[in-house]
Design a protein around this motif. Structure first.
Motif: not given
Length: 1261
Positions: A759-786
């Motif tokens: 049965v084909l369907d749209k995927p479920g939402p990405p696995e959370g919670p989202v981890e903030i790997l880096e946050t500076t005055s010029t960049v924010i880096e995010l990481q999540w699960g499949a």
């Protein structure tokens, strides 16, 4: 009216009676509708106070399907004032075990969570979330499905157990239950009376015939007594009871029965019984429970869904402990031998659906588009004489007739499509009615019905013979039962004739032929135990069958017999040392394969093998081997000739078994290969499989999904025919994906075919919670699960969206490949807060979003202290402040300021504006102050990081006005009032302290009859009813310690003026006339009165104003031409209006000439009676059209014209529009009606005569 006499305190079983969770109150229970579908709200009070509200869900929990052992949770958001209390529950069980169920509340998101760690299959259930406060309760339900890992038979067996356990705890029984025990002759079944009380009079005869009651008078007398007694019992709880409708099966396949009932107490509990045993039903869950109750006003409707034969029985409804309704549900044992088939018909052709039933049925239900069909102009319903063939004929089919049609017989049904094809004839022409018929079963229904009728007749004859035999046996037993010392007629093997009694069969042995006879002579067969022939006789000589040792032929007799299990032949003497240790078992051998029968004796003894009574020996196809006590018969290659009854004899003992040779279920290899291919569908689509096979006897077909057998019902449709079987999954979900097996089983073995559902369907939402790997005055880096669920196809990429806090727009930032689960956002502003959404994408669509919390770019940098606020001005309603910006802004732009105040003698600082709404300028007007109170203020600077440190406080300032001399604010200085009306002079002023107010008229104090109303900042002078003497100058004087001010208002009380006096004309100069008049009586009273002159001459014959606003009593008219007549009108005018005119004498022509005697001319008169110039014409308009009728009439003076219909005047009738324009008389009718027909006449009358003309109006149909 009935009054409640008693209150029942019995406990209510699960699913019955009113629901109580500890939040409900006595009194009002009002059902409310929620904006969120599926939420049920009950309001406890009739009116909710302002600012308060009952509970409601803004986000309800979502149904969850999860794998065993995973972490499951539900979330809910609720609102209500006061804050609702939220609890959780489940239908079948409790949630008090904290090791399994944890309830949490997230104060940040205001979410209520219900968590289940390491979820197990037994936790699959329907859960409820309750939100309650003192004003009401909101309930929502959510389903948890748990997918088991693997298949365990013990678990499958345990799933059936709760039903039995549930029935065991239903200890409450109906006070009136159908009598199950044997009735004595002449005794009437109590079920008869229960059905009779609730039945209509027309059903009395059929009920008496069914229960064998013949005395009609006795029945009526008893029924009236029981009804009276029942009504007295019902009066305790029921105010009115009516419209009792017995149970019947509807078009939707559900059985329903209804009644109208008014309860004295709405909280009274309602119970439902089947055959005297209480059964649960649902009020809220709809289709989640088999039995349900729907209440609409005073109508109560009970429904039974997913009908099965065991649903038949007597259903009773009780209110508390009083029965109110009984109905008998009978399910005929009927099935479809030939089902209706899809029909393709042309427009205007007749379509036919026909079927054949297994049993005669007087009338089945035909359903089209979910509506029952009846014979009439559109449909013909035919039934054959044997009542086996039923036919539906849809006459003159059109495109609107296409759809699904169904035949319903009892609880069985079948359906098929009607496909209507357009008749592509000549365009613009109506299609001709066709006499042909389309559709039908495509087989000879008559032959099938005749064959079934013969089979039914034979079955009835066999049944009658069995019944007759049973009656004969019972009669024989009845004659022999009193003589307990007589010899038993049935001889038990190994027991002498003194051992009499009825043989009874207990648990039996596989391979044996165990039967028993009960005390009425009926033979009974018990469950078998493999290979035994174990019997026992009790101390009264009755032979009983008990559990036996496998393969033994063990018999025993207790106190009255000394038999020990030895014997030879049928009752002969035997060697008590021998016995069969393991007997023969029935053998199902595959054709061409080896078959083996084994019998093991307790001692080494020779024996013989027999087939169908003939002794066997070792041949080419059979081998007989003796190995000590083990005797074996081997069939090397089984064939049909080897089928038969085999037995082994040794030492006077015999063991018997049946050998049957056959084949495994047969399936074509190509069909099996096609079946093995996976079936791929999208969510919401149907999936189907079909497996053809060779028809066989005793073939059992099972469909299995993930090691669980599938049953027909819900979204699963199973069809098992003679030569094939089909499986259909309707509207597939992701949870339906898995392994699909078909299992074909007969006594010789089992074969399986395996397929897979994807049965084909749209995927479920990405696995959370989202981890903030880096946050500076010029960049924010995010990481999540499949995603846990990829929707049946691989994830192709991820989509990232971003929203800056405080803005409403979501901006797409880019795509990320499926093999990466990180993203670096380089386009950020230091100190700004961002929220991200992450979507997973596969070929079927885009998932729901995984949303992050607020994330700041860089670290927090706050602005320095602003300058202390300074007071610019202060009044009792407002204090104006200003301040200086901070010297150090931290390098970040300041968005605004937050201002706080503190009242003297208090320690609390109160914010005047939230941080999210900063003051963007360096000044602010504080209006939230109390007069006379002292305040101090402080301010802080706000940037993207938030509010910084507060400034030093300002000096204390009092909220009061400064001293000032009275001043008046834009008063009116002149007012005109009509005499008799009231006058209100309103003057606004400003002064501090409040001044003393004085009113004067013409420099004198005002009269005591005049009202003076003084309020803060305003003074009013009111005269309720004015007179002309109230005119004058009114002065207001305001005085305080600072100074004094005054203001004059002129008030003029007047009325419409009286007309001027006599008018005189005088000519002194040629071409000019002096017009003079006497003054109006109001001239002395109203100094604003003036005059207007209007002129009229014989050349124009029209009045026009020649002078206005004349304040004296004369006017000189210019341009007076000789030979013309002139007239003048004089009007008096003031602020209230204009008087009636005063007319002047005529001026002109011979007014100044000496009269000359001449011959008097002859007068010419134009007066004449009415006459008709153009008469009326006859009209014949069609019904509904407009009609216009006209004629021309003259006469002097102008005649009066009336219209008549059949000598009745219609001038005042609004249905006719009548006009008369300069003698042209017209009548208009917008839409003529038949009653407008008749004779119309026009009559014209003046002082000199009368004229008429007439015509006729005929309205066509």
């Amino acid at each position: 009216m009935w009054k409640k006499k008693a209150k029942v305190t019995d406990q209510t079983a699960t699913g019955q009676g009113p629901v109580s969770d500890g939040f409900e109150k006595e009194g009002v229970g009002i059902k409310k509708r929620s904006k969120v579908p599926g939420v049920m709200i009950t309001q406890y009070v009739e009116e909710i106070p302002d600012g308060k509200s009952h509970p409601d869900f803004t986000r309800k929990p979502i149904a969850l399907t999860i794998q065993e052992g995973k972490f499951a949770f539900f979330k809910a958001l609720v609102i209500g004032d006061p804050e609702p209390t939220v609890t959780w529950g489940r239908n079948n069980g409790d949630v008090s075990d904290t090791s399994k169920y944890v309830t949490k509340y997230d104060t940040a998101t205001r979410e209520h969570l219900f968590e289940m760690a390491n979820v197990k299959p037994e936790q699959a259930d329907t859960y409820k979330c309750f939100a309650a406060n003192e004003f009401g309760r909101a309930v929502v339900t959510v389903v948890l499905n748990v997918i088991e890992v693997g298949f365990k038979k013990a678990q499958a067996d345990s799933q059936v157990q709760p039903v039995a356990d549930f029935k065991s705890v239903l200890k409450r029984k109906s006070k009136i239950r159908p009598k199950m025990e044997k009735k004595e002759d002449g005794e009437i079944d109590p079920k008869f009376w229960e059905l009779l009380i609730s039945a209509e009079k027309k059903d009395y005869e059929s009920l008496m015939l069914e229960f064998g009651v013949t005395d009609f008078r006795f029945m009526l007398k008893t029924l009236n007594e029981m009804k009276k007694e029942r009504e007295e019992e019902q009066a305790q709880f029921i105010e009115n009871l009516a419209n009792l409708k017995p149970i019947e099966v509807g078009p939707d396949g559900c059985a329903t029965f209804t009644l109208d009932m008014d309860l004295i107490e709405q909280s009274s509990r309602i119970f439902l019984y089947k055959d005297g045993v209480m059964i649960p039903y649902s009020k809220e869950l709809g289709d989640t429970i088999k039995h349900s109750l729907k209440i609409v006003g005073r109508k109560y409707q009970f429904s039974i869904r997913d009908l099965f034969p065991d649903d038949a029985g007597l259903y009773q409804v009780d209110v508390e402990d009083v029965n109110v309704f009984s109905t008998d549900f009978k399910i005929p044992m009927v099935d479809f031998l030939v089902k209706i088939q899809e029909c393709k018909a042309m427009e205007r052709e007749d379509a036919v659906f026909e079927c054949v039933l297994s049993q005669p049925f007087g009338k089945i239900m035909w359903v089209g588009k979910n509506l029952p069909l009846e014979a009439g102009d559109k449909y013909d319903i035919e039934v054959s004489e044997d009542k086996l063939i039923h036919r539906l004929i849809i006459k003159d089919v059109a495109m609107v007739d296409k759809g699904i049609y169904a035949a319903v017989a009892g609880i069985k049904s079948c359906n098929a499509f009607l496909v209507v094809e357009a008749d592509k004839g000549e365009l613009g022409k109506k299609k001709q009615r066709k006499t042909t018929r389309a559709g039908g079963a495509g087989v000879d229904l008559t032959a099938i019905a005749q064959e079934q009728a013969v089979k039914n007749t034979a079955d009835r004859e066999v049944l009658m013979e069995k019944v007759k035999a049973i009656k004969n046996e019972r009669a024989a037993n009845a004659t022999t039962a009193p003589d307990t010392s007589a010899e038993a007629k049935a001889k038990v093997k190994g027991v002498d004739n003194s051992q009499t009694g009825a043989t009874k069969q207990g648990p039996a042995v596989k391979g044996s032929d165990h039967k028993s006879v009960d005390n009425e002579g009926a033979t009974k067969q018990g469950p078998a135990v493999k290979g035994s022939d174990h019997k026992s006789v009790d101390n009264e000589g009755a032979t009983k069958q008990g559990p036996a040792v496998k393969g033994s032929d063990h018999k025993s007799v207790d106190n009255e017999g000394d038999f020990d299990g030895s014997g030879e032949g049928d009752g002969g003497s035997g060697n008590s040392g021998y016995s069969i240790k393991s007997g023969l078992s029935d053998l199902f051998a595959l054709r061409g394969k080896k078959g083996e029968l084994v019998c093991e004796m307790s001692h080494d003894v020779d024996g013989a093998w027999f087939k169908d009574g003939e002794k066997l020996s070792t041949t080419g196809g059979i081998a007989i081997v003796k190995n000590g006590t083990r005797h074996t018969l081997t069939i090397h290659k089984s064939s049909e000739d080897d089928t038969g009854v085999y037995h082994f004899e040794a030492g006077g003992f015999k063991s018997e078994a049946k050998v049957t040779v056959g084949e495994l279920p047969s399936v074509d290899a190509d069909d099996l290969h096609r079946f093995s291919k996976p079936v791929t569908v999208k969510v919401g689509q149907n999936a189907s499989w079909k497996m053809p096979y060779t028809p066989q006897d005793n073939l059992e077909v099972k469909w299995i999904k993930d090691d669980k057998e599938l049953k027909d019902g819900g979204g699963v449709k199973l069809v098992k025919e003679v030569n094939h079987s089909r499986l259909l999954f309707r509207e597939c979900l992701r949870s339906d994906a898995g392994e699909i097996k078909i299992q074909l089983k007969n006594p010789f073995g089992t074969i399986e075919g395996t397929s897979r559902l994807i049965v084909l369907d749209k995927p479920g939402p990405p696995e959370g919670p989202v981890e903030i790997l880096e946050t500076t005055s010029t960049v924010i880096e995010l990481q999540w699960g499949a995603p846990k669920d990829d929707g049946g196809s691989p994830v192709t990429n991820y989509i990232i969206e971003r929203q800056q806090l405080g803005q409403t727009i979501w901006k797409k930032m880019g795509d990320v490949a499926a093999d990466k689960t990180t993203y670096r956002d380089r386009n950020v502003v230091h100190g700004k807060l961002y929220i991200y959404k992450i979507y997973a994408v596969n070929p079927e669509g885009t998932s729901d979003a995984l949303q992050t919390e607020e994330t700041m770019a860089g670290v927090l940098i706050f602005a320095g202290r602003p300058g202390a606020p300074k007071v610019v001005s202060a009044s009792k309603t407002c204090i104006n402040l200003k301040w200086e910006p901070p010297e150090d802004d931290g390098g970040i732009k300041i968005d605004g300021y937050q201002l706080e105040k503190r009242k003297k003698d208090t320690a609390q600082w109160i914010a005047l504006n939230p941080v999210t709404e900063p003051i963007e300028v360096l000044e602010y007007a504080v209006k939230d102050v109390v007069e006379g109170a002292e305040y101090e203020f402080r301010v802080s600077a706000i940037n993207v990081s938030g509010a910084g440190e507060f400034s030093l406080p300002s000096v204390m300032v009092t909220a009061k006005n400064p001293n000032m001399r009275p001043t008046f604010k834009d008063p009116e200085d002149f007012m005109v009032i009509r005499a008799g009306n009231s006058v209100r002079i309103k003057v606004l002023y400003e002064a501090e302290p409040p001044p003393e107010i004085t009113w004067m008229k013409d420099n004198e104090p005002v009269s005591s009859f005049i009202q003076i109303i003084n309020t803060e900042g305003c003074s009013q002078l009111v005269i309720p009813s004015t007179k002309r003497s109230d005119s004058g100058n009114y002065t207001i004087v305001a005085k305080n310690k600072v100074g004094e001010a005054s203001f004059d208002i002129e008030v003029l009380v007047t009325d419409e003026p009286k007309p001027p006096g006599a008018v005189e004309l005088e000519q002194i100069v040629h071409g000019k006339v002096i017009v003079s008049w006497e003054a109006s009586p109001d001239q002395e009273l109203d100094n604003r009165l003036y005059y207007m002159v209007a002129e009229h001459d014989s050349s124009t014959r029209m009045w026009h104003t020649v002078a206005d606003r004349i304040f004296d009593n004369s006017y000189t008219a210019n341009n007076i031409m000789p030979g013309r007549e002139y007239h003048f009108k004089i009007y008096a005018k003031n602020d209230m209006g204009m008087s009636d005119p005063s007319m002047s004498p005529t001026w002109g022509i011979n007014s100044n000439r000496i009269p000359i005697n001449i011959n008097t001319p002859v007068e010419v008169s134009f007066e004449k009676p009415p006459s008709v110039l153009v008469p009326l014409k006859m009209h014949s308009p069609p019904k509904g059209f407009q009609m216009y009728m006209t004629c021309a009439i003259r006469g002097c003076p102008t005649p009066s014209v009336t219209w008549h219909l059949n000598n009745v005047c219609i001038n005042g009738d609004s249905n006719y529009y009548i006009t008369n324009s300069y003698g042209v008389c017209s009548m208009y009718i917008l839409r003529v009606r038949p009653k407008d027909s008749g004779e119309y006449k026009v009559v014209a009358v003046n002082s000199f005569g009368k004229a008429e003309c007439s015509t006729k109006l005929v309205v066509k149909d």
